[in-house]
Design an enzyme around this catalytic site. Sequence first.
Site, PDB file in Angstrom:
ATOM      1  N   HIS A 187      -5.457  -0.778   6.006  1.00 26.20           N
ATOM      2  CA  HIS A 187      -5.185   0.100   7.065  1.00 26.20           C
ATOM      3  C   HIS A 187      -6.384   0.058   7.974  1.00 26.20           C
ATOM      4  O   HIS A 187      -7.036   1.155   8.355  1.00 26.20           O
ATOM      5  CB  HIS A 187      -5.001   1.539   6.399  1.00 26.20           C
ATOM      6  CG  HIS A 187      -5.767   1.941   5.542  1.00 26.20           C
ATOM      7  ND1 HIS A 187      -7.442   1.872   5.457  1.00 26.20           N
ATOM      8  CD2 HIS A 187      -5.561   2.994   4.371  1.00 26.20           C
ATOM      9  CE1 HIS A 187      -7.691   2.477   4.434  1.00 26.20           C
ATOM     10  NE2 HIS A 187      -6.637   2.929   4.022  1.00 26.20           N
TER      11      HIS A 187
ATOM     12  N   HIS B 248     -10.789   0.172   1.083  1.00 27.78           N
ATOM     13  CA  HIS B 248     -10.524   1.333   2.120  1.00 27.78           C
ATOM     14  C   HIS B 248     -11.967   1.265   2.783  1.00 27.78           C
ATOM     15  O   HIS B 248     -13.078   1.954   2.078  1.00 27.78           O
ATOM     16  CB  HIS B 248     -10.407   2.517   1.167  1.00 27.78           C
ATOM     17  CG  HIS B 248     -10.335   3.814   1.920  1.00 27.78           C
ATOM     18  ND1 HIS B 248      -9.368   4.645   2.073  1.00 27.78           N
ATOM     19  CD2 HIS B 248     -11.242   4.619   2.479  1.00 27.78           C
ATOM     20  CE1 HIS B 248      -9.589   5.640   3.084  1.00 27.78           C
ATOM     21  NE2 HIS B 248     -11.252   5.508   3.077  1.00 27.78           N
TER      22      HIS B 248
ATOM     23  N   ARG C 129       2.167   8.788  -6.672  1.00 26.44           N
ATOM     24  CA  ARG C 129       1.836  10.235  -7.046  1.00 26.44           C
ATOM     25  C   ARG C 129       2.102  10.232  -8.417  1.00 26.44           C
ATOM     26  O   ARG C 129       1.919  11.474  -8.980  1.00 26.44           O
ATOM     27  CB  ARG C 129       2.421  11.341  -6.159  1.00 26.44           C
ATOM     28  CG  ARG C 129       2.164  11.253  -4.759  1.00 26.44           C
ATOM     29  CD  ARG C 129       0.714  11.156  -4.399  1.00 26.44           C
ATOM     30  NE  ARG C 129       0.392  11.473  -2.940  1.00 26.44           N
ATOM     31  CZ  ARG C 129      -0.646  10.960  -2.415  1.00 26.44           C
ATOM     32  NH1 ARG C 129      -1.509  10.327  -3.015  1.00 26.44           N
ATOM     33  NH2 ARG C 129      -0.568  11.209  -1.078  1.00 26.44           N
TER      34      ARG C 129
ATOM     35  N   HIS D 152       0.701  -1.018   0.120  1.00 25.23           N
ATOM     36  CA  HIS D 152      -0.022  -0.132   0.035  1.00 25.23           C
ATOM     37  C   HIS D 152       0.727   1.302  -0.051  1.00 25.23           C
ATOM     38  O   HIS D 152       1.208   1.809   1.192  1.00 25.23           O
ATOM     39  CB  HIS D 152      -1.002  -0.017   1.081  1.00 25.23           C
ATOM     40  CG  HIS D 152      -1.939   1.013   1.365  1.00 25.23           C
ATOM     41  ND1 HIS D 152      -2.973   0.793   1.939  1.00 25.23           N
ATOM     42  CD2 HIS D 152      -2.182   2.439   0.720  1.00 25.23           C
ATOM     43  CE1 HIS D 152      -3.891   1.785   1.541  1.00 25.23           C
ATOM     44  NE2 HIS D 152      -3.201   2.780   1.118  1.00 25.23           N
TER      45      HIS D 152
ATOM     46  N   ASP E 195       0.860   2.698   3.697  1.00 26.29           N
ATOM     47  CA  ASP E 195       0.124   3.686   3.137  1.00 26.29           C
ATOM     48  C   ASP E 195       0.923   5.270   3.086  1.00 26.29           C
ATOM     49  O   ASP E 195       0.507   6.222   3.346  1.00 26.29           O
ATOM     50  CB  ASP E 195      -1.272   3.962   4.164  1.00 26.29           C
ATOM     51  CG  ASP E 195      -2.245   4.925   3.654  1.00 26.29           C
ATOM     52  OD1 ASP E 195      -1.918   5.302   2.485  1.00 26.29           O
ATOM     53  OD2 ASP E 195      -3.152   5.267   4.303  1.00 26.29           O
TER      54      ASP E 195
ATOM     55  N   HIS F 250       2.722  14.407   0.735  1.00 28.03           N
ATOM     56  CA  HIS F 250       2.158  15.786   0.229  1.00 28.03           C
ATOM     57  C   HIS F 250       3.245  16.730   0.376  1.00 28.03           C
ATOM     58  O   HIS F 250       3.983  16.720   1.247  1.00 28.03           O
ATOM     59  CB  HIS F 250       0.950  15.892   1.257  1.00 28.03           C
ATOM     60  CG  HIS F 250      -0.261  14.998   1.076  1.00 28.03           C
ATOM     61  ND1 HIS F 250      -0.779  15.101  -0.118  1.00 28.03           N
ATOM     62  CD2 HIS F 250      -0.763  14.136   1.650  1.00 28.03           C
ATOM     63  CE1 HIS F 250      -1.938  14.242   0.069  1.00 28.03           C
ATOM     64  NE2 HIS F 250      -1.879  13.733   1.029  1.00 28.03           N
TER      65      HIS F 250
ATOM     66  N   HIS G 225       1.333   5.386  -2.231  1.00 27.07           N
ATOM     67  CA  HIS G 225       1.022   6.287  -3.172  1.00 27.07           C
ATOM     68  C   HIS G 225       2.323   6.748  -3.582  1.00 27.07           C
ATOM     69  O   HIS G 225       3.085   7.669  -2.857  1.00 27.07           O
ATOM     70  CB  HIS G 225       0.137   7.362  -2.254  1.00 27.07           C
ATOM     71  CG  HIS G 225      -1.119   6.724  -1.628  1.00 27.07           C
ATOM     72  ND1 HIS G 225      -2.265   6.346  -2.483  1.00 27.07           N
ATOM     73  CD2 HIS G 225      -1.171   6.102  -0.546  1.00 27.07           C
ATOM     74  CE1 HIS G 225      -3.058   5.830  -1.830  1.00 27.07           C
ATOM     75  NE2 HIS G 225      -2.555   5.630  -0.485  1.00 27.07           N
TER      76      HIS G 225
HETATM   77 ZN   LIG Z   1      -6.917   4.040   2.191  1.00 27.45          ZN
END
Ligand SMILES: [Zn+2]
Length: 434
Positions: free
Chosen positions: A241, A182, A68, A64, A314, A318, A66
């Site tokens: 999560h 999710h 981007r 899991h 996760d 940002h 991200h």
């Molecule tokens: Zn999530």
Amino acid sequence: MSDILILNGRLVDPANGLDAERDVLLRHGRVAAVEMPGGLRVAKAKETIDAKGMIVAPGLVDVHVHLREPGQTYKESIKTGTAAAAAGGFTSVVAMPNTVPVNDTVARLEWMLDAARGACVKLFAMPAATFGSMGEEITDFHELQRAGAVGFTDDGKPVLLDRVMRAALVAAAGIGVPVSQHAEDTRLTGGCSMNAGPVAFRLGLRGMTVEAESKIVERDIRLLKDIEQHDGLRPHLHVQHVSTAKAMEAIRQAKRDGLHVTCEVAPHHFTLTDEAIGEYDTNAKMNPPLRNDADRLAMIAGLMDGTVDCIATDHAPHALFEKEQEFERAPNGITGLETALGLALRVLHKGNGMPISRVIELMSTQPAGIVSLEGRGTLRVDSFADVVVFDPAAEWNFEAAKTRSKSRNTPFDGAPMLGRVVTTISEGTVVYRG
Ligand SMILES: [Zn+2]
């Protein structure tokens, strides 16, 4: 890619039931030999790593993350995100589909997985379960799997409609991959920016209830039962999560009932509570939110008793300007690839007596199994030469300023870590040296 000899280390390979001193030879990107100490003395290699006092384990697997890319490379790119993964000991990562545009077609999936993106560890992806992750119409699971999909998810959003989630579970069961959910009933969480409870009350913020998570988990489990009964299929639900005791209990019961449910817990959910938000610290804002201490302890209990199948970060980078705004407006998510092992060893191993072999099981063996990564999550002879070498006794403090990620949004800046990655090897190539 060159031959590498790793000598004198403590090899922890739960898939093989191995936790003992072994020497390892990596050749042509694969594990060529695993021998008793001294057994490979005659072997010649371009590089020799002395792993005395170190743990040698299969490279960590994160189901899991991200990254981007495409669309938000000011936050992270596949190149920088996988560099952070390598620094954290990860050799396989699974990218979530909430990119811009959403990864919901074969062309986008192939673009992400293309070597030109510059991933330095093995990149896998879960495309969207529904077009645009709008929750209405499922994507072409068959074609996407042929192009490399290892599962499907609308992560960031739930698949809310019963009929759509059912269709996704049926389609995924037909091709033997999981649907990752999710679990958030967004009908209950509109306008909420943290966990419901005394801290939210003090800060004057609207809170998400634990039921918003557990209700979706319970609904999905009902769908699994229904599909097993009526369709003769055995769908695989992976709950992302997990953060509440209530959802954990539902998963525990579903496993007792023999359903194919797996789940992950993120390091922040077994390390922190909503108190970490302090005075509106947006670096402690993520979704699902940090909960209370009873929920945190329920995550640890689930990790200890086998209800939890894996730890997943996760990792959600940002930019500073996005996190530097009012708490309710700031985006959800924190980085996590470089702090996961150090937190797991500190909180679970040192703090709760979890054997290191179980930590490796949770961070490599079992996540590799959830998404069926053939030849990974183990250092068996002939498997991929994906290796992490770490010093289990090293105590250090994480410094966000030194991250390989493009972003620094973490509540763990300056936090104590236990265990430090010394070398990460991906398919026989050293991709990180500490
Ligand atoms: Zn999530």
